[in-house]
Design an enzyme around this catalytic site. Structure first.
Site, short mmCIF file in Angstrom:
data_model
loop_
_atom_site.label_atom_id
_atom_site.label_comp_id
_atom_site.label_asym_id
_atom_site.label_seq_id
_atom_site.Cartn_x
_atom_site.Cartn_y
_atom_site.Cartn_z
N ARG A 1 60.44 111.21 -22.49
CA ARG A 1 59.12 111.21 -21.85
C ARG A 1 58.27 112.33 -22.43
NH1 ARG A 1 58.03 111.03 -15.99
NH2 ARG A 1 59.22 112.96 -15.77
N LYS B 1 73.41 115.03 -18.36
CA LYS B 1 72.65 113.82 -18.69
C LYS B 1 73.47 112.87 -19.57
CE LYS B 1 67.95 112.88 -20.13
NZ LYS B 1 66.60 113.38 -20.01
N ARG C 1 63.29 119.25 -10.96
CA ARG C 1 64.40 120.17 -11.27
C ARG C 1 65.06 120.59 -9.97
NH1 ARG C 1 63.60 118.26 -15.38
NH2 ARG C 1 63.00 119.15 -17.37
P1 ATP Z 1 61.99 115.06 -17.02
O1 ATP Z 1 61.79 113.63 -17.40
O2 ATP Z 1 62.19 115.23 -15.55
O3 ATP Z 1 60.94 115.97 -17.57
P2 ATP Z 1 63.91 115.87 -19.06
O4 ATP Z 1 63.60 117.27 -19.41
O5 ATP Z 1 65.33 115.44 -19.07
O6 ATP Z 1 63.39 115.48 -17.62
P3 ATP Z 1 63.22 113.60 -20.59
O7 ATP Z 1 61.96 113.25 -21.27
O8 ATP Z 1 63.69 112.73 -19.47
O9 ATP Z 1 63.07 115.07 -20.09
O10 ATP Z 1 64.39 113.62 -21.69
C1 ATP Z 1 64.24 114.33 -22.89
C2 ATP Z 1 65.16 115.52 -22.85
O11 ATP Z 1 66.52 115.10 -22.79
C3 ATP Z 1 65.08 116.37 -24.12
O12 ATP Z 1 64.06 117.33 -24.00
C4 ATP Z 1 66.47 117.01 -24.17
O13 ATP Z 1 66.53 118.13 -23.31
C5 ATP Z 1 67.35 115.96 -23.56
N1 ATP Z 1 68.02 115.10 -24.58
C6 ATP Z 1 67.62 114.74 -25.81
N2 ATP Z 1 68.49 113.92 -26.40
C7 ATP Z 1 69.46 113.72 -25.50
C8 ATP Z 1 70.64 112.95 -25.52
N3 ATP Z 1 70.99 112.19 -26.54
N4 ATP Z 1 71.40 113.00 -24.41
C9 ATP Z 1 71.07 113.74 -23.35
N5 ATP Z 1 69.97 114.48 -23.28
C10 ATP Z 1 69.16 114.48 -24.34
C1 BTN Z 2 64.31 110.19 -21.36
O1 BTN Z 2 65.33 110.61 -20.79
O2 BTN Z 2 63.25 110.80 -21.42
C2 BTN Z 2 64.31 108.83 -21.95
C3 BTN Z 2 65.11 108.73 -23.20
C4 BTN Z 2 65.04 107.33 -23.75
C5 BTN Z 2 65.74 107.21 -25.06
C6 BTN Z 2 65.72 105.80 -25.56
S1 BTN Z 2 66.78 105.56 -26.95
C7 BTN Z 2 66.09 103.98 -27.21
C8 BTN Z 2 64.60 104.10 -26.97
N1 BTN Z 2 63.92 104.56 -28.16
C9 BTN Z 2 63.36 105.75 -28.00
O3 BTN Z 2 62.73 106.37 -28.87
N2 BTN Z 2 63.60 106.22 -26.77
C10 BTN Z 2 64.36 105.25 -25.98
#
Ligand code: ATP
Ligand code: BTN
Length: 262
Positions: free
Chosen positions: A58, A123, A259
């Protein structure tokens, strides 16, 4: 996991086979970005890649997507509904994915509003729903799913928060990549059909039981602002409910990050 063959997946899709077009790439920038720019007819397009070079979370965050380890998959479909009715879709897919992945491991999979799956606070998976307004009053919906199945050790240097892979969650069975992927596709397509016909109602009841932080103190971040409150679940549209000074306030996902309060 073994590499994925399109035919192996398609023969396991059952009743949805005539509804979909499936493309599998060894690598791509992002399966969401790819489908965003593809024309869409009445069929649901599904794109899977073994590796993403610019996987996205996101709000422009990265989704680390090394080759041969995990699942990176997106669905594109068209919906003729009010934009406001779309807010629960990401949560509906999250619940469905959590239930599906739970069949593969003993450790409890929980949801974190609005778009994450956690195991022991780490996660496991993320969902990214993106919406493109089409010219004919319909919306093109791109639903991206990332699942960590077997992350390489070097991932620890690439991801700035706790994460976990399915193989670390006390697996119940060996994962055949094609069966695993087809299982997720079938269940997500069923969930999308349910969402299209009946909205978020049947998913809403399940969310609070699966929510990792339900009833706990949390902080929500909106830009630079931080708001402390008690997580009191979600409402029937999928918005987060937060109790602040005895009053329940609702927040829809957009720019909001949730969070745990320290
Ligand atoms: P929120 O959506 O509440 O802001 P978030 O910080 O987890 O939560 P997201 O956009 O949901 O943000 O997910 C992206 C984040 O997830 C990255 O900034 C990193 O911290 C983490 N991330 C990136 N790749 C992976 C992965 N393969 N597995 C788990 N976490 C990952
Ligand atoms: C998140 O936690 O913010 C969402 C992560 C979503 C990752 C998937 S992997 C397949 C698809 N292609 C992308 O670039 N992002 C989503």
């Amino acid at each position: 996991m073994s590499l994925l063959e399109q035919e192996d997946v398609l023969k396991l899709i059952d009743k949805h086979l005539s509804d979909i077009e499936l493309e599998i790439f060894p690598n791509i920038d992002s399966t969401n970005s790819y489908l965003f720019h593809q024309p869409l007819d009445e069929k649901i397009k599904i794109c899977i890649a073994d590796e993403q070079t610019a996987g996205r979370g996101r709000r422009g965050k990265n989704w680390y997507s090394p080759a041969g380890s995990n699942l990176y998959m997106s669905f594109a479909h068209r919906l003729h509904i009010e934009a406001s009715a779309l807010s629960g879709l990401s949560l509906a897919v999250g619940i469905t994915l959590a239930e599906t992945l739970q069949e593969y491991c003993q450790d409890k999979i929980q949801v974190k509003w609005p778009n994450d799956l956690l195991v022991n606070g780490k996660k496991l998976s993320g969902i990214l729903v993106e919406i493109k307004n089409e010219t004919d009053d319909s919306y093109k919906i791109i639903t991206g799913i990332g699942v960590n199945v077997s992350m390489p050790e070097k991932a620890i240097d690439m991801i700035d928060q706790p994460f976990i892979s399915l193989e670390q969650c006390h697996p119940l069975r060996e994962i055949s990549r094609s069966r695993f992927v087809a299982h997720i596709i079938r269940n997500v397509l069923d969930a999308m059909t349910e969402f299209k016909n009946n909205g978020f109602d049947s998913f809403f009841q399940k969310w609070n039981q699966m929510d990792a932080w339900y009833g706990q103190p949390v902080v929500i971040k909106i830009g630079k602002n931080k708001i402390l409150g008690m997580h009191t679940g979600i409402d029937s549209t999928g918005a987060l409910l937060l109790e602040q000074d005895g009053e329940i306030k609702r927040y829809s996902s957009g720019e909001v990050s949730l969070r745990r309060a320290c």
